[in-house]
Enzyme design. Structure first.
Site, PDB file in Angstrom:
ATOM      1  N   TYR A 132      85.709  66.462  15.836  1.00  0.00           N
ATOM      2  CA  TYR A 132      85.878  65.925  17.195  1.00  0.00           C
ATOM      3  C   TYR A 132      87.283  66.243  17.721  1.00  0.00           C
ATOM      4  CZ  TYR A 132      86.839  62.482  20.870  1.00  0.00           C
ATOM      5  OH  TYR A 132      87.229  61.879  22.041  1.00  0.00           O
ATOM      6  N   SER A 167      92.287  63.387  24.277  1.00  0.00           N
ATOM      7  CA  SER A 167      92.268  62.231  23.375  1.00  0.00           C
ATOM      8  C   SER A 167      93.459  62.218  22.421  1.00  0.00           C
ATOM      9  CB  SER A 167      90.979  62.290  22.539  1.00  0.00           C
ATOM     10  OG  SER A 167      91.069  61.439  21.422  1.00  0.00           O
ATOM     11  N   GLU A 195      93.177  61.585  19.499  1.00  0.00           N
ATOM     12  CA  GLU A 195      92.706  62.199  18.248  1.00  0.00           C
ATOM     13  C   GLU A 195      93.252  63.617  18.094  1.00  0.00           C
ATOM     14  OE1 GLU A 195      90.472  61.096  15.507  1.00  0.00           O
ATOM     15  OE2 GLU A 195      91.510  59.353  16.284  1.00  0.00           O
TER      16      GLU A 195
HETATM   17  P1  NAP Z   1      80.917  57.295  25.594  1.00  0.00           P
HETATM   18  O1  NAP Z   1      80.771  55.847  25.929  1.00  0.00           O
HETATM   19  O2  NAP Z   1      80.464  57.802  24.274  1.00  0.00           O
HETATM   20  O3  NAP Z   1      80.171  58.131  26.747  1.00  0.00           O
HETATM   21  C1  NAP Z   1      79.896  59.502  26.598  1.00  0.00           C
HETATM   22  C2  NAP Z   1      79.117  59.983  27.800  1.00  0.00           C
HETATM   23  O4  NAP Z   1      78.842  61.389  27.649  1.00  0.00           O
HETATM   24  C3  NAP Z   1      77.751  59.298  27.990  1.00  0.00           C
HETATM   25  O5  NAP Z   1      77.555  59.072  29.372  1.00  0.00           O
HETATM   26  C4  NAP Z   1      76.789  60.367  27.487  1.00  0.00           C
HETATM   27  O6  NAP Z   1      75.498  60.289  28.068  1.00  0.00           O
HETATM   28  C5  NAP Z   1      77.487  61.634  27.982  1.00  0.00           C
HETATM   29  N1  NAP Z   1      77.010  62.843  27.305  1.00  0.00           N
HETATM   30  C6  NAP Z   1      77.029  63.094  25.974  1.00  0.00           C
HETATM   31  N2  NAP Z   1      76.513  64.304  25.729  1.00  0.00           N
HETATM   32  C7  NAP Z   1      76.154  64.836  26.930  1.00  0.00           C
HETATM   33  C8  NAP Z   1      75.552  66.067  27.340  1.00  0.00           C
HETATM   34  N3  NAP Z   1      75.207  67.010  26.451  1.00  0.00           N
HETATM   35  N4  NAP Z   1      75.332  66.280  28.662  1.00  0.00           N
HETATM   36  C9  NAP Z   1      75.668  65.343  29.575  1.00  0.00           C
HETATM   37  N5  NAP Z   1      76.214  64.158  29.253  1.00  0.00           N
HETATM   38  C10 NAP Z   1      76.457  63.908  27.938  1.00  0.00           C
HETATM   39  O7  NAP Z   1      82.448  57.734  25.749  1.00  0.00           O
HETATM   40  P2  NAP Z   1      83.680  56.968  26.464  1.00  0.00           P
HETATM   41  O8  NAP Z   1      84.300  56.038  25.504  1.00  0.00           O
HETATM   42  O9  NAP Z   1      83.238  56.495  27.803  1.00  0.00           O
HETATM   43  O10 NAP Z   1      84.700  58.178  26.635  1.00  0.00           O
HETATM   44  C11 NAP Z   1      84.682  59.023  27.783  1.00  0.00           C
HETATM   45  C12 NAP Z   1      85.371  60.341  27.437  1.00  0.00           C
HETATM   46  O11 NAP Z   1      86.725  60.077  27.057  1.00  0.00           O
HETATM   47  C13 NAP Z   1      84.766  61.105  26.273  1.00  0.00           C
HETATM   48  O12 NAP Z   1      84.936  62.480  26.552  1.00  0.00           O
HETATM   49  C14 NAP Z   1      85.614  60.718  25.086  1.00  0.00           C
HETATM   50  O13 NAP Z   1      85.570  61.720  24.096  1.00  0.00           O
HETATM   51  C15 NAP Z   1      86.967  60.603  25.750  1.00  0.00           C
HETATM   52  N6  NAP Z   1      87.931  59.678  25.154  1.00  0.00           N
HETATM   53  C16 NAP Z   1      87.583  58.402  24.895  1.00  0.00           C
HETATM   54  C17 NAP Z   1      88.526  57.513  24.403  1.00  0.00           C
HETATM   55  C18 NAP Z   1      88.188  56.075  24.138  1.00  0.00           C
HETATM   56  O14 NAP Z   1      88.964  55.410  23.427  1.00  0.00           O
HETATM   57  N7  NAP Z   1      87.101  55.560  24.677  1.00  0.00           N
HETATM   58  C19 NAP Z   1      89.851  57.954  24.199  1.00  0.00           C
HETATM   59  C20 NAP Z   1      90.170  59.266  24.500  1.00  0.00           C
HETATM   60  C21 NAP Z   1      89.216  60.129  25.002  1.00  0.00           C
HETATM   61  P3  NAP Z   1      74.289  59.433  27.368  1.00  0.00           P
HETATM   62  O15 NAP Z   1      74.400  58.055  27.935  1.00  0.00           O
HETATM   63  O16 NAP Z   1      73.090  60.172  27.822  1.00  0.00           O
HETATM   64  O17 NAP Z   1      74.505  59.478  25.877  1.00  0.00           O
HETATM   65  O1  F7E Z   2      87.752  54.096  14.607  1.00  0.00           O
HETATM   66  C1  F7E Z   2      88.560  52.733  11.268  1.00  0.00           C
HETATM   67  C2  F7E Z   2      88.333  54.227  11.377  1.00  0.00           C
HETATM   68  O2  F7E Z   2      85.532  54.802  15.494  1.00  0.00           O
HETATM   69  C3  F7E Z   2      89.041  53.539  14.650  1.00  0.00           C
HETATM   70  C4  F7E Z   2      86.884  57.355  20.123  1.00  0.00           C
HETATM   71  O3  F7E Z   2      86.751  56.730  21.363  1.00  0.00           O
HETATM   72  O4  F7E Z   2      89.202  56.776  19.992  1.00  0.00           O
HETATM   73  C5  F7E Z   2      87.967  56.657  19.307  1.00  0.00           C
HETATM   74  O5  F7E Z   2      88.042  57.268  18.028  1.00  0.00           O
HETATM   75  C6  F7E Z   2      89.597  53.363  13.244  1.00  0.00           C
HETATM   76  C7  F7E Z   2      89.443  54.600  12.341  1.00  0.00           C
HETATM   77  O6  F7E Z   2      87.627  55.096  16.908  1.00  0.00           O
HETATM   78  C8  F7E Z   2      85.368  51.230  10.492  1.00  0.00           C
HETATM   79  O7  F7E Z   2      88.442  54.852  10.089  1.00  0.00           O
HETATM   80  C9  F7E Z   2      87.389  51.131   9.731  1.00  0.00           C
HETATM   81  O8  F7E Z   2      90.640  54.806  11.638  1.00  0.00           O
HETATM   82  O9  F7E Z   2      86.723  52.857  16.572  1.00  0.00           O
HETATM   83  P1  F7E Z   2      86.806  54.168  15.912  1.00  0.00           P
HETATM   84  P2  F7E Z   2      88.443  56.460  16.701  1.00  0.00           P
HETATM   85  O10 F7E Z   2      87.948  57.231  15.539  1.00  0.00           O
HETATM   86  O11 F7E Z   2      89.896  56.121  16.728  1.00  0.00           O
HETATM   87  C10 F7E Z   2      89.657  58.110  20.219  1.00  0.00           C
HETATM   88  C11 F7E Z   2      90.951  58.056  20.995  1.00  0.00           C
HETATM   89  C12 F7E Z   2      88.630  58.982  20.836  1.00  0.00           C
HETATM   90  O12 F7E Z   2      88.935  59.920  21.568  1.00  0.00           O
HETATM   91  C13 F7E Z   2      87.226  58.819  20.331  1.00  0.00           C
HETATM   92  O13 F7E Z   2      86.290  59.353  21.279  1.00  0.00           O
HETATM   93  O14 F7E Z   2      88.852  52.328  12.598  1.00  0.00           O
HETATM   94  N1  F7E Z   2      87.388  51.990  10.777  1.00  0.00           N
HETATM   95  N2  F7E Z   2      86.155  50.647   9.523  1.00  0.00           N
HETATM   96  C14 F7E Z   2      86.154  52.073  11.268  1.00  0.00           C
HETATM   97  N3  F7E Z   2      85.667  52.771  12.316  1.00  0.00           N
HETATM   98  C15 F7E Z   2      84.357  52.630  12.605  1.00  0.00           C
HETATM   99  N4  F7E Z   2      83.833  53.285  13.674  1.00  0.00           N
HETATM  100  N5  F7E Z   2      83.523  51.827  11.843  1.00  0.00           N
HETATM  101  C16 F7E Z   2      83.988  51.104  10.772  1.00  0.00           C
HETATM  102  O15 F7E Z   2      83.234  50.393  10.118  1.00  0.00           O
END
Ligand code: NAP
Ligand code: F7E
Length: 322
Positions: A148, A124, A126
């Site tokens: 995280y 990520s 992050e």
């Molecule tokens: P998400 O919608 O939160 O999905 C997370 C998945 O993980 C769900 O299927 C959840 O199952 C499963 N899970 C959580 N805890 C588990 C456990 N203990 N055992 C088995 N399964 C478990 O996340 P996403 O946005 O699709 O992201 C996919 C991956 O990419 C994650 O690793 C995330 O950290 C990473 N990532 C995301 C982003 C982004 O912007 N979306 C960017 C960079 C990296 P349940 O349905 O049962 O909760």
């Molecule tokens: O926040 C700001 C908050 O929670 C984005 C995950 O998929 O991407 C995601 O992480 C920004 C932050 O995503 C609210 O402070 C303002 O600066 O949508 P977010 P994230 O933290 O960037 C990365 C790449 C991952 O890997 C993670 O799994 O938005 N913000 N106001 C807020 N954020 C939230 N959630 N809620 C607010 O009300």
């Protein structure tokens, strides 16, 4: 010959898009789900007849080893994690167990059960956190800003370490934020698109958010899962940054999203201390040059299209429910 892919996190946003794309390519798809008292599987409801669901948990080594062995996958996509940054301050230990040590458990399951399988780890942006260079690329040092982010740095390096120690085809995709109508409602983009739809339909008047000045490189999840697949089709395993190369603030997202529904965000958005973070990631923007050159990957959906897609989908969802 039909290839088999095993996906952890298949019920999540990325898992659902990846499963769709792999099925379209003719893969046999095995999805790992964890035991729950309910089985909503909302994001994959349209796929449940076409995928095989097996039960395992990132906390439980035996279950992971068993499902990997039984599925005999050619490719493993480790997408499961506790993925919400804000929650990682409230549940830091659990986040470390799932998001950090869970990766080691998956790699051990692979070593025991399918050592020839190719492994994708969901790293990520992050991990870059308090960025030390802009834009961020594969060689940019990590400086995570949340439990995280710290857990993802561990997951990243244990993947590199297992690749080098055991000669595995294991890669990390360092993906910047990617969104869609299937994004969880707690993430800021979906919170905004859902809020816009509710305000437009008179179901609420204000939307409470945190830091409006944070900047992110936002893309469309459907484009990003294609990059994951491409990473596993190369001659040699390597790590790649995936992003658009453009950055926008939360405020700009609000402006476009409310505008898409004929509203002005300044009349509805209220800043609320509850949604500020103990340590913020102020600015993220990718340098996706390597993935463009080596994977032939470029995003197809731009920022404006993404915002409009999400607002339209939430408006349609509330209209259907009325
Ligand atoms: P998400 O919608 O939160 O999905 C997370 C998945 O993980 C769900 O299927 C959840 O199952 C499963 N899970 C959580 N805890 C588990 C456990 N203990 N055992 C088995 N399964 C478990 O996340 P996403 O946005 O699709 O992201 C996919 C991956 O990419 C994650 O690793 C995330 O950290 C990473 N990532 C995301 C982003 C982004 O912007 N979306 C960017 C960079 C990296 P349940 O349905 O049962 O909760
Ligand atoms: O926040 C700001 C908050 O929670 C984005 C995950 O998929 O991407 C995601 O992480 C920004 C932050 O995503 C609210 O402070 C303002 O600066 O949508 P977010 P994230 O933290 O960037 C990365 C790449 C991952 O890997 C993670 O799994 O938005 N913000 N106001 C807020 N954020 C939230 N959630 N809620 C607010 O009300």
């Amino acid at each position: 010959m039909t290839k088999t892919a095993l996906i952890t996190g298949i019920t999540g946003q990325d898992g659902s898009y990846l499963a769709e794309q792999l099925l379209d390519k003719g893969y046999r798809v095995v999805g790992v789900v964890r035991r729950s008292s309910t089985t909503p599987y909302e994001r994959i409801a349209h796929l449940v007849d076409r995928v095989e669901l097996v039960s395992a948990d990132l906390l439980d080594q035996t279950s992971l080893t068993d499902v990997v062995q039984a599925a005999a996958p050619d490719e493993i996509y480790n997408l499961a994690a506790q993925s919400f940054v804000q929650t990682s301050w409230n549940q830091p230990v659990l986040t470390g167990e799932f998001t950090a040590l869970g990766v080691t458990r998956m790699l051990e399951a692979l070593r025991k059960g399918a050592p020839k399988a190719r492994f994708y780890q969901a790293s990520s942006s992050e991990q870059f956190g308090k960025v030390v260079e802009t834009p961020q690329r594969e060689s940019t040092p990590f400086y995570p800003r949340s439990p995280y982010g710290v857990a993802k740095v561990y997951g990243h390096w244990i993947t590199v370490n297992y690749r080098e120690s055991f000669d595995l085809y294991a890669v990390s995709g360092i993906l910047f934020n990617h969104e869609s109508p299937r994004r969880g409602l707690e993430f800021v983009t979906r919170k905004i698109s859902d809020g816009v739809a509710r305000i437009k339909l008179g179901l609420q008047h204000e939307l409470r958010l945190g830091n409006l000045d944070a900047r992110r490189d936002w893309g469309f999840a459907g484009d990003y899962v294609d990059a994951m697949w491409r990473m596993l089709q190369q001659d040699e395993p390597d790590d790649y940054v995936i992003g658009t190369g453009e950055t926008y603030s939360v405020r700009e997202f609000c402006d476009l999203a409310f505008g898409a529904a004929g509203l002005d965000y300044r009349n509805h958005v209220v800043q609320d201390e509850r949604f500020f973070r103990p340590a913020e990631v102020d600015l993220l923007v990718a340098d996706p040059a390597k993935s463009k050159t080596q994977l032939g990957w470029t995003p197809k959906v731009n920022f404006r299209q993404l915002v409009e897609m999400m607002v339209e989908a939430d408006l349609a969802r509330y209209h259907r429910a009325q």
